[in-house]
Write a protein that holds these residues in place. Structure first.
Motif, PDB file in Angstrom:
ATOM      1  N   GLY A 115     -30.809   6.744 -40.974  1.00  0.00           N
ATOM      2  CA  GLY A 115     -31.574   6.750 -39.765  1.00  0.00           C
ATOM      3  C   GLY A 115     -32.083   8.432 -39.418  1.00  0.00           C
ATOM      4  N   GLY A 116     -31.538   9.792 -39.430  1.00  0.00           N
ATOM      5  CA  GLY A 116     -32.355  11.186 -39.894  1.00  0.00           C
ATOM      6  C   GLY A 116     -31.867  11.768 -38.482  1.00  0.00           C
ATOM      7  N   LEU A 117     -30.655  11.258 -37.902  1.00  0.00           N
ATOM      8  CA  LEU A 117     -30.029  12.001 -36.637  1.00  0.00           C
ATOM      9  C   LEU A 117     -28.233  12.289 -36.779  1.00  0.00           C
ATOM     10  CD1 LEU A 117     -28.310   9.342 -34.874  1.00  0.00           C
ATOM     11  CD2 LEU A 117     -30.499   8.821 -34.006  1.00  0.00           C
ATOM     12  N   PHE A 118     -28.070  13.046 -36.001  1.00  0.00           N
ATOM     13  CA  PHE A 118     -26.651  12.976 -35.885  1.00  0.00           C
ATOM     14  C   PHE A 118     -26.537  12.640 -34.610  1.00  0.00           C
ATOM     15  CE2 PHE A 118     -26.934  18.122 -38.753  1.00  0.00           C
ATOM     16  CZ  PHE A 118     -26.109  16.765 -39.401  1.00  0.00           C
ATOM     17  N   GLU A 119     -24.854  11.838 -34.593  1.00  0.00           N
ATOM     18  CA  GLU A 119     -24.115  12.088 -32.767  1.00  0.00           C
ATOM     19  C   GLU A 119     -23.043  13.058 -33.075  1.00  0.00           C
ATOM     20  OE1 GLU A 119     -25.043   7.348 -31.231  1.00  0.00           O
ATOM     21  OE2 GLU A 119     -22.990   7.650 -32.536  1.00  0.00           O
TER      22      GLU A 119
ATOM     23  N   VAL B  40     -18.606  15.141 -34.995  1.00  0.00           N
ATOM     24  CA  VAL B  40     -20.297  15.201 -35.200  1.00  0.00           C
ATOM     25  C   VAL B  40     -20.262  13.838 -36.556  1.00  0.00           C
ATOM     26  CG1 VAL B  40     -22.304  16.354 -36.396  1.00  0.00           C
ATOM     27  CG2 VAL B  40     -20.506  17.691 -34.558  1.00  0.00           C
ATOM     28  N   THR B  41     -21.097  12.410 -36.305  1.00  0.00           N
ATOM     29  CA  THR B  41     -21.605  11.899 -37.368  1.00  0.00           C
ATOM     30  C   THR B  41     -22.883  11.520 -37.537  1.00  0.00           C
ATOM     31  OG1 THR B  41     -22.119   9.825 -35.421  1.00  0.00           O
ATOM     32  CG2 THR B  41     -19.395  10.650 -36.452  1.00  0.00           C
ATOM     33  N   VAL B  42     -22.698  11.234 -39.235  1.00  0.00           N
ATOM     34  CA  VAL B  42     -23.993  11.539 -39.717  1.00  0.00           C
ATOM     35  C   VAL B  42     -24.400  10.562 -39.300  1.00  0.00           C
ATOM     36  CG1 VAL B  42     -25.410  11.736 -41.758  1.00  0.00           C
ATOM     37  CG2 VAL B  42     -23.714  13.352 -41.680  1.00  0.00           C
ATOM     38  N   ASN B  43     -25.666  10.087 -38.743  1.00  0.00           N
ATOM     39  CA  ASN B  43     -26.140   8.521 -38.360  1.00  0.00           C
ATOM     40  C   ASN B  43     -24.900   8.006 -37.015  1.00  0.00           C
ATOM     41  OD1 ASN B  43     -28.605   8.593 -39.449  1.00  0.00           O
ATOM     42  ND2 ASN B  43     -27.668   8.466 -41.439  1.00  0.00           N
ATOM     43  N   ALA B  44     -25.371   7.138 -36.424  1.00  0.00           N
ATOM     44  CA  ALA B  44     -25.275   6.265 -35.468  1.00  0.00           C
ATOM     45  C   ALA B  44     -23.860   5.098 -36.385  1.00  0.00           C
ATOM     46  CB  ALA B  44     -25.600   5.672 -34.854  1.00  0.00           C
ATOM     47  N   PHE B  45     -22.283   5.445 -35.298  1.00  0.00           N
ATOM     48  CA  PHE B  45     -21.568   4.469 -36.015  1.00  0.00           C
ATOM     49  C   PHE B  45     -22.188   3.274 -34.546  1.00  0.00           C
ATOM     50  CE2 PHE B  45     -20.245   7.915 -38.773  1.00  0.00           C
ATOM     51  CZ  PHE B  45     -19.042   6.816 -39.788  1.00  0.00           C
TER      52      PHE B  45
ATOM     53  N   TYR C 249     -24.870  22.984 -37.608  1.00  0.00           N
ATOM     54  CA  TYR C 249     -24.972  21.427 -38.749  1.00  0.00           C
ATOM     55  C   TYR C 249     -26.516  21.501 -38.815  1.00  0.00           C
ATOM     56  CZ  TYR C 249     -20.323  20.018 -37.199  1.00  0.00           C
ATOM     57  OH  TYR C 249     -19.115  20.296 -36.857  1.00  0.00           O
ATOM     58  N   ARG C 250     -26.464  21.264 -39.856  1.00  0.00           N
ATOM     59  CA  ARG C 250     -28.015  21.097 -40.521  1.00  0.00           C
ATOM     60  C   ARG C 250     -27.988  19.577 -40.543  1.00  0.00           C
ATOM     61  NH1 ARG C 250     -31.234  22.684 -44.619  1.00  0.00           N
ATOM     62  NH2 ARG C 250     -29.586  23.116 -45.674  1.00  0.00           N
ATOM     63  N   LEU C 251     -28.738  18.778 -40.745  1.00  0.00           N
ATOM     64  CA  LEU C 251     -29.277  16.996 -41.142  1.00  0.00           C
ATOM     65  C   LEU C 251     -30.086  17.358 -42.643  1.00  0.00           C
ATOM     66  CD1 LEU C 251     -28.417  14.070 -40.562  1.00  0.00           C
ATOM     67  CD2 LEU C 251     -30.910  13.741 -39.617  1.00  0.00           C
ATOM     68  N   LEU C 252     -29.651  16.578 -43.853  1.00  0.00           N
ATOM     69  CA  LEU C 252     -30.216  16.386 -45.008  1.00  0.00           C
ATOM     70  C   LEU C 252     -30.812  15.280 -45.122  1.00  0.00           C
ATOM     71  CD1 LEU C 252     -27.550  18.538 -47.189  1.00  0.00           C
ATOM     72  CD2 LEU C 252     -29.390  19.316 -46.085  1.00  0.00           C
ATOM     73  N   PRO C 253     -32.549  14.572 -44.275  1.00  0.00           N
ATOM     74  CA  PRO C 253     -32.853  13.267 -44.769  1.00  0.00           C
ATOM     75  C   PRO C 253     -32.886  12.495 -46.004  1.00  0.00           C
ATOM     76  CG  PRO C 253     -33.688  14.500 -43.123  1.00  0.00           C
ATOM     77  CD  PRO C 253     -33.219  15.998 -44.421  1.00  0.00           C
TER      78      PRO C 253
END
Length: 311
Positions: free
Chosen positions: A225-229, A208-213, A294-298
């Motif tokens: 970018g506000g997303l997980f990949e 799981v990555t924070v934003n796109a690689f 998993y939760r995103l913290l923008p």
């Protein structure tokens, strides 16, 4: 403008650098030489710096002192794992913070444009500008770049063992860890819930990555970018793991038939074997049982970058 105000406006930036005394770069140089070289590099870049090295168990307390100093920019010096452990302190800051990457991989450092020699990284800090970045959270545990299970968690554990076995060569330690991870990874069954959609996979790894690689060198064009990949390495035995490893090194991983990717802002991973499994957070490893939420913290953190907000 008065003379005093003019002098304040022209005053150099002041930094408080708190470094991991057990970081490989510090051990290689020696703590006194490292602190001297860092101080000289800041001065050469037109800045002032106070450098303190702390044992990992004391690093958060020393860093909190730096974060609370209203007249300085706090900087944490260490690898991705050290930075991961410092996140809970760094997010307390209402001002931008800095990192000085000292690890082998330095995922976040590369994303911030802080590369090259120690002097080049410090010049980038002094001349850089703040950007905002998202963070990830797993049941309250923060991470800045990557979390994974399976092959990736085994790789992180093997790398720690290899660093102790081959302290004289980071490249040899990395190759040793990668070889053992490829050989000894065992498939895992994982239930994934992404944006409310359930999938069950049998995989060698889930990352799981924070934003796109993207790109050949695993860099992120956007840190906000506000997303997980979510990347799933399909099980296929030793040969598929070798092919996947080669594709990651050569930069062709996006087109690899062994890797399937999904995206979302919230997800849950559950190992179907019900056992406590190893999970990696930016290179650090913990044993976890049950589901991982998993939760995103923008825009959770302001950090100084030697690059534009978007490449």
């Amino acid at each position: 403008m008065t003379g005093g105000a003019s002098r304040r406006a022209q005053a150099p930036r002041r930094y408080r650098v708190v470094g991991n005394a057990r970081a490989g770069t510090v051990l290689e140089m020696g703590p006194d030489d490292f602190a001297r070289r860092v101080g000289e590099a800041f001065r050469a870049a037109g800045c002032e710096a106070e450098v303190a090295l702390a044992h990992p168990r004391d690093l958060k307390a020393r860093l909190r002192e730096a974060v609370q100093d209203p007249d300085a920019i706090a900087v944490v010096a260490g690898g991705d794992g050290t930075i991961n452990g410092a996140l809970e302190v760094l997010i307390e800051s209402d001002r931008p913070v800095g990192i000085l990457p000292l690890g082998t991989v330095n995922v976040l450092g590369r994303d911030l444009g802080l590369m090259g020699t120690l002097e080049e990284q410090i010049r980038g800090l002094c001349q850089g500008s703040p950007v905002v970045m998202d963070l990830g959270s797993i049941d309250g545990k923060l991470f800045h770049s990557i979390s994974g299970m399976g092959f990736f968690s085994l790789m992180a554990r093997e790398r720690e063992h290899a660093r102790r076995r081959f302290p004289f060569s980071r490249a040899m330690a990395f190759a040793f860890a990668a070889s053992r991870s490829i050989l000894f990874t065992r498939p895992i069954r994982v239930e994934m819930e992404i944006e409310g959609e359930l999938r069950e996979v049998t995989a060698d790894a889930v990352l799981v990555t924070v934003n796109a690689f993207d790109g050949e060198d695993w860099r992120r064009s956007r840190l906000d970018g506000g997303l997980f990949e979510v990347h799933v390495l399909d099980t296929g035995g030793l040969l598929s793991r070798c092919k996947a490893a080669v594709s990651m090194v050569t930069g062709s991983w996006r087109t690899s038939r062994n890797l399937v990717s999904y995206s979302g802002t919230e997800l849950t991973l559950t190992r179907r074997d019900k056992r406590r499994g190893h999970v990696t957070f930016d290179g650090e490893v913990e044993r976890r049982a049950g589901s991982l939420h998993y939760r995103l913290l923008p825009a959770a953190l302001q950090v100084i970058a030697a690059r534009e907000a978007q490449l």
